[in-house]
Design an enzyme around this catalytic site. Structure first.
Site, short mmCIF file in Angstrom:
data_model
loop_
_atom_site.label_atom_id
_atom_site.label_comp_id
_atom_site.label_asym_id
_atom_site.label_seq_id
_atom_site.Cartn_x
_atom_site.Cartn_y
_atom_site.Cartn_z
N LYS A 13 0.84 -1.20 0.00
CA LYS A 13 0.00 0.00 0.00
C LYS A 13 0.88 1.26 0.00
O LYS A 13 0.66 2.18 -0.77
CB LYS A 13 -0.93 0.02 1.24
N ARG A 90 -9.76 0.93 8.17
CA ARG A 90 -9.31 -0.41 8.50
C ARG A 90 -10.36 -1.18 9.28
O ARG A 90 -10.12 -2.31 9.70
CB ARG A 90 -8.09 -0.28 9.39
N ARG A 129 11.93 -6.54 5.68
CA ARG A 129 11.92 -5.11 5.37
C ARG A 129 12.84 -4.33 6.30
O ARG A 129 12.91 -4.57 7.50
CB ARG A 129 10.50 -4.55 5.50
N ARG A 162 11.27 -2.16 11.43
CA ARG A 162 10.12 -1.64 12.15
C ARG A 162 9.81 -2.58 13.30
O ARG A 162 9.83 -3.80 13.12
CB ARG A 162 8.91 -1.57 11.19
N ARG A 173 -0.76 -8.95 13.24
CA ARG A 173 -1.29 -7.97 12.26
C ARG A 173 -2.10 -8.66 11.18
O ARG A 173 -3.14 -8.15 10.74
CB ARG A 173 -0.14 -7.17 11.64
P1 AP5 Z 1 4.82 -1.63 1.86
O1 AP5 Z 1 4.57 -0.79 0.66
O2 AP5 Z 1 5.47 -1.00 3.03
O3 AP5 Z 1 3.45 -2.37 2.28
P2 AP5 Z 1 2.24 -1.88 3.15
O4 AP5 Z 1 1.02 -2.50 2.57
O5 AP5 Z 1 2.26 -0.38 3.28
O6 AP5 Z 1 2.59 -2.60 4.52
P3 AP5 Z 1 2.67 -2.02 5.98
O7 AP5 Z 1 3.50 -2.99 6.77
O8 AP5 Z 1 3.06 -0.58 6.04
O9 AP5 Z 1 1.15 -2.12 6.34
P4 AP5 Z 1 0.40 -2.12 7.61
O10 AP5 Z 1 -0.93 -1.97 7.05
O11 AP5 Z 1 0.56 -3.26 8.54
O12 AP5 Z 1 1.07 -0.93 8.45
P5 AP5 Z 1 0.62 0.57 8.77
O13 AP5 Z 1 1.84 1.37 8.81
O14 AP5 Z 1 -0.50 0.98 7.90
O15 AP5 Z 1 5.66 -2.91 1.40
C1 AP5 Z 1 6.10 -3.88 2.33
C2 AP5 Z 1 7.46 -4.44 1.91
O16 AP5 Z 1 7.33 -5.12 0.67
C3 AP5 Z 1 8.53 -3.35 1.66
O17 AP5 Z 1 9.78 -3.85 2.04
C4 AP5 Z 1 8.47 -3.11 0.15
O18 AP5 Z 1 9.71 -2.67 -0.37
C5 AP5 Z 1 8.11 -4.51 -0.35
N1 AP5 Z 1 7.26 -4.49 -1.56
C6 AP5 Z 1 6.20 -3.66 -1.81
N2 AP5 Z 1 5.65 -3.93 -3.00
C7 AP5 Z 1 6.37 -4.98 -3.53
C8 AP5 Z 1 6.29 -5.70 -4.74
N3 AP5 Z 1 5.33 -5.45 -5.66
N4 AP5 Z 1 7.19 -6.72 -4.94
C9 AP5 Z 1 8.14 -6.99 -4.01
N5 AP5 Z 1 8.29 -6.32 -2.85
C10 AP5 Z 1 7.40 -5.31 -2.60
O19 AP5 Z 1 0.04 0.41 10.25
C11 AP5 Z 1 0.89 0.14 11.35
C12 AP5 Z 1 0.08 0.12 12.64
O20 AP5 Z 1 -0.49 1.43 12.87
C13 AP5 Z 1 -1.12 -0.83 12.66
O21 AP5 Z 1 -0.75 -2.15 13.01
C14 AP5 Z 1 -2.01 -0.15 13.73
O22 AP5 Z 1 -1.53 -0.42 15.02
C15 AP5 Z 1 -1.80 1.33 13.43
N6 AP5 Z 1 -2.78 1.84 12.46
C16 AP5 Z 1 -2.52 2.36 11.23
N7 AP5 Z 1 -3.65 2.71 10.59
C17 AP5 Z 1 -4.66 2.40 11.45
C18 AP5 Z 1 -6.09 2.52 11.37
N8 AP5 Z 1 -6.69 3.01 10.27
N9 AP5 Z 1 -6.81 2.08 12.42
C19 AP5 Z 1 -6.23 1.60 13.53
N10 AP5 Z 1 -4.90 1.45 13.67
C20 AP5 Z 1 -4.12 1.85 12.64
MG MG Z 2 2.58 0.97 4.91
#
Ligand code: AP5
Ligand code: MG
Length: 220
Positions: A13, A90, A129, A162, A173
């Site tokens: 994402k 979410r 990552r 992270r 997660r």
């Molecule tokens: P990346 O692009 O970072 O993927 P992502 O989908 O953004 O994954 P996240 O780990 O950031 O998602 P998340 O939803 O758990 O975390 P968030 O920060 O939102 O890619 C991942 C890896 O793969 C990278 O190394 C990248 O280089 C690689 N990659 C990407 N695309 C690729 C491809 N096509 N091929 C190969 N490799 C690839 O949330 C964190 C925490 O915050 C949550 O757990 C929660 O506690 C809180 N939080 C955030 N939003 C909310 C909400 N709305 N409600 C409640 N709590 C929330």
């Molecule tokens: Mg992300």
């Protein structure tokens, strides 16, 4: 363009949102990045989110919705061509809150893109990552290693894992995603604005597919 990127942790994402924001000159809003900013600066909001994030659980809806409302009502968003939301909504209540927020300003989402990736690929991506502590650039120990181990190619910052990318927390997660976020797929399918993209391809190929899906236009 008002877009939501939906998908499990590690689906890409953040990677795709950055690219789309640049190509379309729209604002990238990541609730995960916003929470990490507050955590790093030890703000009251960061303190209330800390335990949830460290354990891989969702921050309560009221806290998250208030943070999103504050961000989406800033001038840079109001004056731009739109936004791409990454990590919000979410939960179904967050989805309803977003709808109400947009309706207040006579707006609505154009598209919700679900990025689909098999679980074993998600695990490998997340556990490997590494993120630059200064410029936030992403690396992967196997697939996208830096030239010098532990150092960012772009800015020389230290690369860190992270805290929530440890295997145990990644598993929490993923479980939370299935229980609390997946119901949004039906929610947006019913609204007629959901499109699916195969996220298990090269990032640039995923970007092209996402653009095609997004430009399918709004559904009535
Ligand atoms: P990346 O692009 O970072 O993927 P992502 O989908 O953004 O994954 P996240 O780990 O950031 O998602 P998340 O939803 O758990 O975390 P968030 O920060 O939102 O890619 C991942 C890896 O793969 C990278 O190394 C990248 O280089 C690689 N990659 C990407 N695309 C690729 C491809 N096509 N091929 C190969 N490799 C690839 O949330 C964190 C925490 O915050 C949550 O757990 C929660 O506690 C809180 N939080 C955030 N939003 C909310 C909400 N709305 N409600 C409640 N709590 C929330
Ligand atoms: Mg992300």
């Amino acid at each position: 363009m008002r877009l939501v990127l939906l998908g499990p942790p590690g689906a890409g994402k953040g990677t795709q949102a950055k690219e789309l924001a640049q190509q379309w000159q729209i604002v990238h809003i990541s609730t995960g990045d916003l929470f990490r900013y507050h955590l790093a600066h030890d703000t009251p909001l960061g303190q209330s989110a800390k335990e949830y994030m460290q354990s891989g659980r969702l921050v309560p809806d009221n806290i998250t919705e208030a943070m999103l409302k504050d961000r989406i009502e800033r001038p840079d968003v109001l004056e731009s061509y739109g936004f791409v939301l990454d990590g919000f909504p979410r939960t179904v209540p967050q989805g309803r809150a977003l709808k109400a927020l947009l309706e207040e300003r006579q707006e609505r989402l154009d598209r919700v893109i679900l990025i689909q990736v098999p679980t074993e690929v998600l695990l490998e991506r997340l556990v490997g990552r590494r993120t630059c502590s200064l410029c936030r650039a992403n690396y992967h120990v196997r697939y996208h290693p830096p030239k010098v181990e532990g150092i960012c190619d772009r800015c020389g910052g230290a690369l860190l894992q992270r805290e929530d990318d440890q295997l145990d927390t990644v598993n929490v997660r993923l479980k939370v995603y299935h229980q609390e976020t997946e119901p949004l797929v039906a929610f947006y399918e019913e609204a007629g604005i959901l499109a699916r993209v195969d996220g298990n391809q090269e990032p640039a190929v995923v970007t092209e597919a996402t653009i095609r899906a997004a430009e399918g236009g709004p559904h009535d």
